[in-house]
Motif scaffolding. Structure first.
Motif, short mmCIF file in Angstrom:
data_model
loop_
_atom_site.label_atom_id
_atom_site.label_comp_id
_atom_site.label_asym_id
_atom_site.label_seq_id
_atom_site.Cartn_x
_atom_site.Cartn_y
_atom_site.Cartn_z
N ILE A 1 1.14 -0.86 0.07
CA ILE A 1 0.04 -0.26 -0.18
C ILE A 1 0.77 1.61 0.46
O ILE A 1 1.64 1.26 0.73
N PHE A 2 0.53 1.85 -0.78
CA PHE A 2 1.39 3.33 -0.80
C PHE A 2 0.24 4.97 -0.55
O PHE A 2 -0.70 4.51 -0.51
N ARG A 3 0.65 4.54 1.00
CA ARG A 3 -0.24 5.88 1.85
C ARG A 3 -0.07 7.48 0.96
O ARG A 3 1.05 7.80 1.17
N ARG A 4 -0.65 7.82 0.40
CA ARG A 4 -0.70 9.35 -0.36
C ARG A 4 0.51 10.77 0.53
O ARG A 4 1.28 10.99 0.50
N HIS A 5 -0.04 10.47 1.35
CA HIS A 5 0.39 11.49 2.08
C HIS A 5 1.06 11.42 3.78
O HIS A 5 1.33 12.24 4.68
N TRP A 6 2.43 10.19 3.46
CA TRP A 6 3.48 10.23 3.98
C TRP A 6 4.48 10.73 3.34
O TRP A 6 4.52 10.42 2.61
N ALA A 7 5.28 10.59 4.31
CA ALA A 7 6.73 10.47 3.70
C ALA A 7 7.30 9.23 3.70
O ALA A 7 7.48 8.46 4.76
N PRO A 8 7.89 8.93 2.69
CA PRO A 8 8.84 7.71 2.55
C PRO A 8 9.80 7.67 3.49
O PRO A 8 10.48 8.52 4.24
N PRO A 9 10.32 6.65 4.08
CA PRO A 9 9.87 4.73 3.79
C PRO A 9 8.62 4.50 3.89
O PRO A 9 7.80 3.58 4.14
N GLU A 10 7.89 5.69 5.03
CA GLU A 10 7.24 5.27 5.41
C GLU A 10 5.39 5.01 4.83
O GLU A 10 4.46 4.58 4.82
#
Length: 201
Positions: A132-141
């Motif tokens: 899952i890619f969470r749009r409003h989180w920064a990499p790598p989280e």
């Protein structure tokens, strides 16, 4: 029983486990000729996804999490939603520091522009896990990995086992799935499919 039959049987069993938690559309899912999908999707699809398309089809959980079909019977543009969403996922992975963008195949997303993908690291689609890619989180989280397939992930979602993805302002208990054809029809009638009482199909 051969391995293909075992895979289909296991997939249908997973769908049977989902049905008591979320009612499928009364009118059924999508009628897909999978033999015609190979021209666009040479990687194939997991059995649980094929079973989900048969029973539930394209649509949305809780006005939040949607599942793409390989080809839409409701919204023909783009003609191949999984392919279009996968292009977005691969581009996003390159921009957001995911180490293997070419292994992502998108099968859904959320209204927050998150992406739900298979991690296609195995030639057997039934062995694919989920990212899952969470749009409003920064990499790598922003990248969450789950050691399970699509339908098991949906089980976890509807049972509120993914708290970062659960919306708390629902007007009803549990979870609800609305097929895109029903949602489109109800909206044309000025009806809200996400009200406190489910609409009759």
């Amino acid at each position: 029983m051969d391995s293909e039959s075992e895979g289909i049987s296991s997939a249908l069993q997973m769908i049977r486990g989902l049905r008591p938690l979320v009612a499928p559309p009364a009118s059924g899912g999508n009628a897909i000729d999978w033999s015609h999908m190979t021209a666009e999707y040479d990687h194939g699809f997991p059995d649980d996804y094929r079973a989900f398309m048969q029973v539930y089809g394209e649509g949305t959980f809780d006005n939040f999490l949607y599942v793409d079909p390989p080809v839409s019977e409701v919204y023909p543009n783009p003609p191949f939603p999984v392919k279009e969403e996968t292009d977005t996922a691969c581009y996003t992975a390159e921009e957001e520091d995911f180490d293997e963008p070419d292994l992502l195949i998108a099968w859904g997303g959320t209204v927050d522009a998150d992406l739900l993908c298979w991690y296609a690291s195995d030639p057997n689609p039934n062995q694919w896990t989920t990212v899952i890619f969470r749009r409003h989180w920064a990499p790598p989280e922003c990248w969450m990995r789950f050691d399970c397939g699509m339908v098991e992930l949906l089980h976890r979602y509807v049972q509120r086992e993914i708290p970062d993805f659960w919306i708390s302002d629902l007007r009803y208990e549990g979870s609800r799935f609305v097929h895109s054809r029903d949602g489109r029809r109800w909206r044309s009638m000025g009806l809200d499919p996400w009200g406190a009482v489910p609409l009759a199909a």
